[in-house]
Design a protein around this motif. Structure first.
Motif, PDB file in Angstrom:
ATOM      1  N   ALA A   1       7.610 -12.980   4.803  1.00  0.00           N
ATOM      2  CA  ALA A   1       7.946 -12.185   5.986  1.00  0.00           C
ATOM      3  C   ALA A   1       8.076 -10.723   5.602  1.00  0.00           C
ATOM      4  O   ALA A   1       8.565 -10.390   4.508  1.00  0.00           O
ATOM      5  CB  ALA A   1       9.237 -12.675   6.628  1.00  0.00           C
ATOM      6  N   TYR A   2       7.627  -9.845   6.513  1.00  0.00           N
ATOM      7  CA  TYR A   2       7.644  -8.404   6.290  1.00  0.00           C
ATOM      8  C   TYR A   2       8.360  -7.740   7.458  1.00  0.00           C
ATOM      9  O   TYR A   2       7.948  -7.876   8.607  1.00  0.00           O
ATOM     10  CB  TYR A   2       6.211  -7.873   6.191  1.00  0.00           C
ATOM     11  N   ILE A   3       9.428  -7.012   7.147  1.00  0.00           N
ATOM     12  CA  ILE A   3      10.209  -6.317   8.180  1.00  0.00           C
ATOM     13  C   ILE A   3      10.450  -4.891   7.729  1.00  0.00           C
ATOM     14  O   ILE A   3      10.910  -4.656   6.601  1.00  0.00           O
ATOM     15  CB  ILE A   3      11.566  -7.008   8.426  1.00  0.00           C
TER      16      ILE A   3
ATOM     17  N   SER B   1      -8.254 -10.717   6.112  1.00  0.00           N
ATOM     18  CA  SER B   1      -7.466  -9.578   5.624  1.00  0.00           C
ATOM     19  C   SER B   1      -6.843  -8.861   6.812  1.00  0.00           C
ATOM     20  O   SER B   1      -7.553  -8.403   7.710  1.00  0.00           O
ATOM     21  CB  SER B   1      -8.346  -8.591   4.846  1.00  0.00           C
ATOM     22  N   LEU B   2      -5.529  -8.750   6.809  1.00  0.00           N
ATOM     23  CA  LEU B   2      -4.799  -8.082   7.882  1.00  0.00           C
ATOM     24  C   LEU B   2      -4.037  -6.893   7.320  1.00  0.00           C
ATOM     25  O   LEU B   2      -3.411  -6.986   6.263  1.00  0.00           O
ATOM     26  CB  LEU B   2      -3.801  -9.048   8.535  1.00  0.00           C
TER      27      LEU B   2
ATOM     28  N   VAL C   1       1.345  -2.595   4.363  1.00  0.00           N
ATOM     29  CA  VAL C   1       0.975  -3.687   3.468  1.00  0.00           C
ATOM     30  C   VAL C   1      -0.338  -4.306   3.922  1.00  0.00           C
ATOM     31  O   VAL C   1      -0.715  -4.238   5.100  1.00  0.00           O
ATOM     32  CB  VAL C   1       2.051  -4.800   3.374  1.00  0.00           C
ATOM     33  N   LEU C   2      -1.020  -4.920   2.967  1.00  0.00           N
ATOM     34  CA  LEU C   2      -2.241  -5.666   3.229  1.00  0.00           C
ATOM     35  C   LEU C   2      -1.939  -7.135   2.982  1.00  0.00           C
ATOM     36  O   LEU C   2      -1.420  -7.499   1.930  1.00  0.00           O
ATOM     37  CB  LEU C   2      -3.361  -5.201   2.299  1.00  0.00           C
ATOM     38  N   ILE C   3      -2.254  -7.990   3.975  1.00  0.00           N
ATOM     39  CA  ILE C   3      -2.050  -9.431   3.875  1.00  0.00           C
ATOM     40  C   ILE C   3      -3.411 -10.096   3.763  1.00  0.00           C
ATOM     41  O   ILE C   3      -4.290  -9.875   4.613  1.00  0.00           O
ATOM     42  CB  ILE C   3      -1.312  -9.982   5.117  1.00  0.00           C
TER      43      ILE C   3
ATOM     44  N   LEU D   1       0.826  -1.205   0.000  1.00  0.00           N
ATOM     45  CA  LEU D   1       0.000   0.000   0.000  1.00  0.00           C
ATOM     46  C   LEU D   1       0.862   1.256   0.000  1.00  0.00           C
ATOM     47  O   LEU D   1       0.451   2.301  -0.498  1.00  0.00           O
ATOM     48  CB  LEU D   1      -0.912   0.007   1.225  1.00  0.00           C
ATOM     49  N   GLY D   2       2.036   1.141   0.593  1.00  0.00           N
ATOM     50  CA  GLY D   2       2.996   2.241   0.634  1.00  0.00           C
ATOM     51  C   GLY D   2       4.384   1.676   0.839  1.00  0.00           C
ATOM     52  O   GLY D   2       4.557   0.693   1.570  1.00  0.00           O
TER      53      GLY D   2
END
Length: 253
Positions: free
Chosen positions: A166-168, A46-47, A38-40, A6-7
């Motif tokens: 994974a998102y960091i 939806s998180l 981010v959208l998961i 998203l950004g």
């Protein structure tokens, strides 16, 4: 598992207010970055990770119709400042929005959005349900979430693992015990602010070294500042399995 960027910008976004550098003047959409989020999505769940200042714009741009929860990485304003607009989901879903964060994040939200937590609330105020995050796995809907603790200079920040993604973000250092949680990834998203040394963010070289150690199948760079350079130029410098993320990019795994 689906991840939507998203950004992908740093705290000021790109273009930066009052800046006339070539990146901020670029007309390439890859160089126009909202604050990082981010959208998961997986099956029915939806998180959202972080509600930055651009939260409203991001929800409208991507026509997000449902959120089951918000996960917070940390308490800095570029990751929390859009929370008030969560109320639209309250009205539509007829539920309090679950917010997940470490106690420092939740304490900060209670101060900045005291009206949301007041005993007698003004009509129409957003309704939230807070959940304190510990450094242990938990489940929301059909998504298993594994927190990954990183350090943003001296501030603890949570990254998150979802199955083989994974998102960091906002990391400068990651302890060996936390790196162990990142084994066997298909996708790693990691921050890199710029090429020059920075006290609280990974540089591009440091991020590439981290990616080489973790060895995911694919890696994407986010939380990018305007000093990094033009997207088209930086993309040519990266290994084949590493990419600069950009707003609107969708990953599937």
């Amino acid at each position: 598992m689906k991840l939507t960027f998203l950004g992908t910008g740093t705290s000021q976004g790109i273009p930066v207010v009052a800046c006339d550098c070539e990146v901020c003047r670029s007309v390439d959409f890859h160089d126009q970055r909202l604050r990082s989020s981010v959208l998961i999505e997986h099956k029915e769940t939806s998180l959202l990770i972080d509600t930055g200042p651009d939260f409203r714009q991001q929800m409208l741009t991507h026509r997000v119709k449902r959120l089951d929860a918000v996960l917070y990485t940390h308490e800095h304003k570029d990751h929390t400042a859009g929370l008030d607009d969560i109320r639209s989901f309250n009205f539509k879903q007829k539920m309090d929005m679950p917010l997940y964060g470490r106690h420092t994040v939740l304490d900060q939200l209670k101060k900045e959005y005291a009206y949301m937590f007041a005993e007698k609330k003004y009509p129409g105020v957003a309704n939230v349900a807070i959940h304190e995050l510990k450094n242990s796995p938990f489940t929301i809907g059909d998504i298993m979430v594994q927190p990954i603790e990183v350090m943003h200079y001296k501030l603890p920040v949570f990254g998150f693992r979802f199955d083989n993604m994974a998102y960091i973000t906002d990391a400068k250092t990651v302890a060996p015990s936390e790196r162990e949680k990142l084994k066997n990834l298909d996708v790693l998203v990691i921050n890199a602010l710029q090429k020059k040394e920075h006290i609280s963010h990974l540089t591009l070289a440091e991020a590439l070294q981290f990616i080489e150690e973790i060895n995911p199948k694919r890696a994407y760079i986010t939380h990018v500042g305007h000093y990094m350079g033009l997207y088209r130029d930086v993309a040519l410098e990266l290994p084949k399995n590493v990419h600069l993320a950009y707003d609107g990019l969708i990953l599937n795994s």
